[in-house]
Design a protein around this motif. Structure first.
Motif, PDB file in Angstrom:
ATOM      1  N   ASP A 101      23.934  32.767  50.457  1.00  0.00           N
ATOM      2  CA  ASP A 101      23.983  31.594  49.433  1.00  0.00           C
ATOM      3  C   ASP A 101      23.106  30.704  50.078  1.00  0.00           C
ATOM      4  O   ASP A 101      23.260  29.796  51.040  1.00  0.00           O
TER       5      ASP A 101
ATOM      6  N   GLU B  41      24.221  36.755  44.777  1.00  0.00           N
ATOM      7  CA  GLU B  41      24.471  37.450  43.635  1.00  0.00           C
ATOM      8  C   GLU B  41      23.128  38.732  43.521  1.00  0.00           C
ATOM      9  O   GLU B  41      23.735  39.896  43.367  1.00  0.00           O
TER      10      GLU B  41
ATOM     11  N   SER C  68      29.884  41.464  41.816  1.00  0.00           N
ATOM     12  CA  SER C  68      29.312  40.306  42.129  1.00  0.00           C
ATOM     13  C   SER C  68      30.239  38.936  41.222  1.00  0.00           C
ATOM     14  O   SER C  68      31.129  39.201  40.773  1.00  0.00           O
ATOM     15  N   ALA C  69      29.968  37.766  41.995  1.00  0.00           N
ATOM     16  CA  ALA C  69      30.888  36.774  41.426  1.00  0.00           C
ATOM     17  C   ALA C  69      30.786  36.521  40.074  1.00  0.00           C
ATOM     18  O   ALA C  69      31.940  36.386  39.167  1.00  0.00           O
ATOM     19  N   SER C  70      29.518  36.917  39.436  1.00  0.00           N
ATOM     20  CA  SER C  70      29.598  36.692  37.816  1.00  0.00           C
ATOM     21  C   SER C  70      30.557  37.688  37.073  1.00  0.00           C
ATOM     22  O   SER C  70      31.063  37.460  36.238  1.00  0.00           O
TER      23      SER C  70
ATOM     24  N   LEU D 155      29.151  29.051  39.502  1.00  0.00           N
ATOM     25  CA  LEU D 155      29.926  30.381  40.103  1.00  0.00           C
ATOM     26  C   LEU D 155      30.578  30.278  41.223  1.00  0.00           C
ATOM     27  O   LEU D 155      30.229  29.778  42.150  1.00  0.00           O
ATOM     28  N   ASP D 156      31.551  31.081  41.320  1.00  0.00           N
ATOM     29  CA  ASP D 156      32.684  30.877  42.525  1.00  0.00           C
ATOM     30  C   ASP D 156      31.968  32.056  43.264  1.00  0.00           C
ATOM     31  O   ASP D 156      32.652  33.102  43.404  1.00  0.00           O
ATOM     32  N   LEU D 157      30.899  31.848  44.022  1.00  0.00           N
ATOM     33  CA  LEU D 157      30.024  32.705  44.766  1.00  0.00           C
ATOM     34  C   LEU D 157      30.831  33.708  46.071  1.00  0.00           C
ATOM     35  O   LEU D 157      31.018  34.694  45.919  1.00  0.00           O
ATOM     36  N   GLU D 158      31.875  32.693  46.381  1.00  0.00           N
ATOM     37  CA  GLU D 158      32.738  33.057  47.658  1.00  0.00           C
ATOM     38  C   GLU D 158      33.915  34.063  47.017  1.00  0.00           C
ATOM     39  O   GLU D 158      34.317  34.747  47.947  1.00  0.00           O
ATOM     40  N   SER D 159      33.879  34.199  45.819  1.00  0.00           N
ATOM     41  CA  SER D 159      35.091  35.106  45.466  1.00  0.00           C
ATOM     42  C   SER D 159      34.393  36.700  45.476  1.00  0.00           C
ATOM     43  O   SER D 159      35.100  37.777  45.382  1.00  0.00           O
ATOM     44  N   GLY D 160      33.076  36.754  45.731  1.00  0.00           N
ATOM     45  CA  GLY D 160      32.621  38.302  45.609  1.00  0.00           C
ATOM     46  C   GLY D 160      32.625  38.637  47.179  1.00  0.00           C
ATOM     47  O   GLY D 160      33.177  38.184  47.972  1.00  0.00           O
TER      48      GLY D 160
END
Ligand SMILES: Nc1ncnc2c1ncn2[C@@H]1O[C@H](COP(=O)(O)OP(=O)(O)O)[C@@H](O)[C@H]1O
Ligand SMILES: [Mg+2]
Lengths: 509, 224
Positions: free
Chosen positions: A129, A243, A253-255, A311-316
């Motif tokens: 990120d 991502e 991916s987070a998306s 996006l919640d990038l950290e969930s990936g």
């Protein structure tokens, strides 16, 4: 003792020529040894601070399943295990007050695919990120062409080092989007062909994982970058947004996760039509342009990705977490404390020190260190031989004098002490001067701010600035080395002197 | 009382295939306080005999007793200490440590003995330098002295430890006859003052008049 030293000192003055030769050798030896040790220590410290502040922090948190600790430059391009539970890790890390900052990263190998039937080439890649990355590793990279990544922007930053590599391997020359060839930045290999270069502003990357569930993805080159120092190491690591990295590696991916969550929500809220509309509206906000009507089969293949926000990038998925400590000197203790916490929580992850994680680079440093040490040793070996030779000659020349002293009642130890005394005084004075001069030079050099962009010199400097350094232990080490040399050099001449009998004094007459 | 008692002393030097018989069976006793001269032509074995008495060289066969102590069976350390404490040496040349001045050279054996205070050592050395007539030169280095003066320093140093015997191998060989005579007179005087046994060798018949007792040696044998 006093008598021995008196005689030794006067003999030094009496045989000025010889004393001077030995003295100069000891002086140069001590000087070079001090400088050598200073450079080695400086390099060590430089590389350490470079790894910590410029690349990976003090600690890497990796999966328990990972076989080796040295994840930075894994041999044979083995893929790195994932750590899917980053949010839990984050919760733990936030509670530890000795941690300054941390960042989750994706780190693996990708293949750069050739678009004209050529062979692909492999390279490491770092998915981050970028917003967070910039914060944690302030100023560690800069763009020599193009620019750095914007927040949440898909794209890749290619180190100049890697661009040269790609040119040699794949015959392509990468330049940032919307830019022209900068001739000054051409590698020596590429320069002669500057008019016929195959310029690329993007390339197709494919995750090189052991299992083959990866995808290929086209990434635009946003910038050609350089690390502030040690590009020979870090130049192997292009940086991409997390991502794109996940897509490339075939990770969730987070998306994608965001989509699946919204799908569940969608089912739950199916009955209420007005809410349904609202829901779709949010969906399209989160997954802005992945083709909203075809949510179930998102296809990133060779598709240019665009910036997505919110996006919640950290969930990936990530491969590891880089952790910076407040106090780098408490490395081992911090690692142990973290590991205890991880074990207790049964998280299937472990913390490793930067030393272990950077395995190959660390051993690079050891290699250079070893080479420098060997150089210093060879120097000393030569010095020892010259000194031994000179002292032995001196012993033989003084046969009558020594024999007479023995006849009058001087023991062997007295004669040995006399030679040892001479050498100790010489190494004390001349070696001491060399040592002090060395310390002065080592302390002056950092003030001169000698910097280099030369990759080889940077290895020696351990960074972009030449900062030799001597710790108390280094100095002690030099003194011990000097003492050792003194004793080694004196052994043989003393043996020769000891074998002189009183009879030798008389037999000449 | 016999201070030295030599019986059947043989010394052979291997020299390539052959052997040089330097001493072929010497019997000799020397009394305490004697001023004795060993006379003989060059190559007769004088130096060899003195070296063995002085524990510088070792006998091939026979017995040598100094003060009832059999010296032929001692270790290097014991022999060194015996030389330091019991024997004084005056060599033909190169007697002195070049980097030490006169007084330091005379003090040297006492400093090696380590059993007296610095003050006592200095006092004793001063006394002997005075007795050999070199007070004015106490702070000169050997290189600044004449041959005769150096031999005087050597005499002072040989006597400083109060040894049982002083051995002098041709002490006048490198001196002119006048100086040589002065040195021998000094030795005789010191023999009387310090009551020390002196054994000196010479191939010069002129110096014999100073000797109290003369032993003649030829081809490694004592001539009666
Ligand atoms: N180290 C030696 N090796 C072989 N022969 C020696 C050695 N020292 C002395 N000699 C021989 O022993 C004999 C006696 O020598 P030396 O005692 O020096 O006689 P002087 O002192 O009476 O001249 C001589 O023939 C001499 O050549
Ligand atoms: Mg002789």
């Amino acid at each position: 003792m006093e008598l021995i030293l008196k005689i030794a000192w006067r003999n030094i003055k009496r045989h000025k020529g010889k004393s001077f030769i030995i003295g100069v050798i000891l002086f140069l030896g001590a000087l070079l040894m001090t400088l050598g040790n200073g450079v080695i220590s400086g390099m060590d410290k430089g590389i350490e601070s470079n790894i910590i502040n410029g690349f990976m922090g003090d600690i890497a948190i990796i999966s328990e399943k990972e076989k080796t600790d040295s994840i930075l430059m894994k041999m044979y391009g083995e893929s790195i295990e994932t750590i899917p539970n980053y949010k839990e890790i984050k919760a733990i890390l936030l509670k530890e007050n000795y941690i300054e900052s941390f960042i989750p990263v994706g780190k693996n190998m990708v293949m750069v695919l050739s678009e004209d039937d050529g062979d692909p080439w492999y390279m490491y890649i770092l998915g981050v990120d970028f917003k967070e990355y910039k914060k944690m590793f302030k100023g560690n990279i800069y763009a020599i062409e193009g620019r750095l990544l914007k927040d949440d922007e898909p794209g890749i930053l290619v180190p100049a080092f890697m661009r040269n590599e790609l040119y040699t391997r794949m015959n392509i020359w990468m330049i940032p989007e919307n830019s022209k060839l900068v001739e000054d930045n051409l590698s020596d290999d590429a320069r002669p062909y500057k008019d016929e270069l195959s310029l690329k502003t993007n390339a197709v990357f494919m995750g090189a994982r052991n299992d083959s569930s990866t995808s290929d993805i086209r990434l635009a080159v946003k910038g050609i970058i350089k690390y502030r120092a040690l590009n020979t190491f870090w130049g192997h690591f292009p940086i991409t947004d997390i991502e794109s990295y996940r897509n490339c590696m075939g990770y969730f991916s987070a998306s994608e996760l965001a989509v699946s969550i919204s799908k569940d929500t969608q089912k739950l809220l199916d009955a209420e039509a007005e809410n349904l509309d609202a829901m779709f509206g949010r969906d399209s906000l989160i997954v802005s342009d992945t083709g909203s009507s075809d949510i179930g089969s998102i296809d990133f293949k060779k598709k240019e990705l665009t910036t997505k926000t919110g996006l919640d990038l950290e969930s990936g998925i990530y491969n590891c977490v880089f952790v910076k400590l407040k106090d780098s000197s408490r490395l081992e203790r911090s690692v142990n404390m973290l590991n205890a916490k991880f074990k207790q929580a049964g998280m299937g992850i472990r913390a490793v020190t930067w030393k272990k994680a950077s395995g190959f680079i660390g051993s690079m440093a050891v290699l250079i260190k070893g080479a420098l040490f060997v150089f210093v040793m060879i120097l000393f070996f030569v010095a020892i031989i010259i000194i031994v030779n000179t002292l032995t000659m001196a012993a033989l020349e003084r046969t009558t004098e020594i024999g007479m002293m023995r006849a009058v009642g001087a023991r062997k130890s007295f004669i040995g002490g006399m030679f040892l005394g001479e050498t100790v005084i010489l190494s004390g004075i001349f070696g001491g001067l060399g040592f002090i001069l060395g310390i002065i030079i080592v302390n002056i050099i950092p003030l001169l701010q000698i910097t280099t962009s030369n990759d080889l010199l940077q290895l020696l400097y351990g960074g972009d600035t030449f900062k030799p350094f001597l710790s108390f232990f280094d100095m002690l080490f030099v003194i011990i080395q000097l003492a050792l040399v003194t004793i080694i050099t004196v052994l043989y001449p003393v043996k020769v002197a000891n074998s002189i009998t009183p009879l030798d004094a008389i037999a000449r007459e | 009382m016999d201070i030295i008692d030599i019986k059947g002393l043989v010394k052979n030097y291997p020299l390539g295939e052959t052997t040089v018989h330097a001493l072929r069976g010497v019997d000799l006793t020397i009394q305490e306080g004697e001023f004795m001269s060993i006379v003989g032509p060059s190559g007769s074995g004088k130096t060899t005999l003195l070296n063995i008495i002085g524990c510088i060289d070792f006998a091939t066969e026979g017995s040598v007793k100094v003060h009832e102590t059999e010296i032929t069976a001692l270790t290097d350390r014991e022999v060194t200490d015996l030389r330091l404490h019991k024997i004084g040496f005056i060599f033909q040349t190169f007697n002195l440590i070049p980097v030490l001045d006169v007084i330091e050279n005379v003090e040297f054996p006492l400093l090696l003995m380590k059993n007296q205070s610095k003050g006592e050592i200095r006092k004793r050395a001063d006394k002997l330098i005075d007795e050999v007539g070199l007070s004015e030169y106490a702070e000169h280095r050997p290189a600044e002295l004449s041959g005769g003066q150096r031999q005087r320093v050597a005499i002072a140093r040989a006597l400083v430890t109060n040894p049982d015997i002083v051995l002098a191998d041709e002490p006048t060989a490198n001196l002119d006859s006048v100086t040589g005579a002065q040195i021998l007179e000094l030795m005789k005087k010191m023999n009387e003052i310090e009551k020390t046994t002196f054994i000196f060798s010479t191939h010069d018949e002129h110096v014999l008049k100073y000797a109290q007792k003369i032993v003649k040696i030829k081809d490694g044998r004592i001539e009666r």
